[in-house]
Scaffold this motif. Structure first.
Motif, PDB file in Angstrom:
ATOM      1  N   ARG A 194      26.830  27.621  58.115  1.00 34.22           N
ATOM      2  CA  ARG A 194      28.215  28.034  57.889  1.00 34.22           C
ATOM      3  C   ARG A 194      28.220  29.482  57.415  1.00 34.22           C
ATOM      4  N   LEU A 195      28.685  30.335  58.282  1.00 29.59           N
ATOM      5  CA  LEU A 195      28.634  31.770  58.017  1.00 29.59           C
ATOM      6  C   LEU A 195      30.018  32.332  57.734  1.00 29.59           C
ATOM      7  N   ILE A 196      30.064  33.313  56.867  1.00 26.48           N
ATOM      8  CA  ILE A 196      31.295  34.043  56.581  1.00 26.48           C
ATOM      9  C   ILE A 196      31.095  35.473  57.068  1.00 26.48           C
ATOM     10  N   PRO A 197      31.864  35.893  58.073  1.00 28.66           N
ATOM     11  CA  PRO A 197      31.727  37.259  58.570  1.00 28.66           C
ATOM     12  C   PRO A 197      32.584  38.217  57.761  1.00 28.66           C
ATOM     13  N   LEU A 198      32.050  39.387  57.467  1.00 29.07           N
ATOM     14  CA  LEU A 198      32.790  40.435  56.775  1.00 29.07           C
ATOM     15  C   LEU A 198      32.513  41.767  57.452  1.00 29.07           C
TER      16      LEU A 198
END
Length: 89
Positions: free
Chosen positions: A61-65
């Protein structure tokens, strides 16, 4: 650029970040993270795009910024923004 166009451009970058194969990246965690406890936030720089954040257990589960988003967040922490800091600090 209109708000809709700016939003779409940002969504394109975020989608590109999420399309990056995490196996090709080096994720780093804070030196302050407890060894082996699973309480780690990891970050990887995606050259030319931004950053991906993940939990050390929920690695799928990745959070892109974007570069700007990540920089703004880190600066807030560095400057002691109380809403970003644990209550114990």
């Amino acid at each position: 650029m209109t708000n809709d166009a700016a939003r779409q451009a940002k969504m394109t970058v975020l989608d590109e970040l999420l399309a990056t194969d995490p196996a090709t990246l080096t994720f780093d965690k804070s030196y302050e993270s407890a060894g082996g406890s699973g309480d780690c936030l990891e970050v990887a720089k995606v050259p030319g795009k931004g950053y991906l954040l993940r939990h050390s257990i929920l690695t799928d589960r990745l959070i892109p910024l974007t570069e700007g988003e990540y920089t703004a967040y880190v600066r807030g922490v560095q400057n002691g923004q109380s809403s970003l800091l644990p209550d114990s600090l």
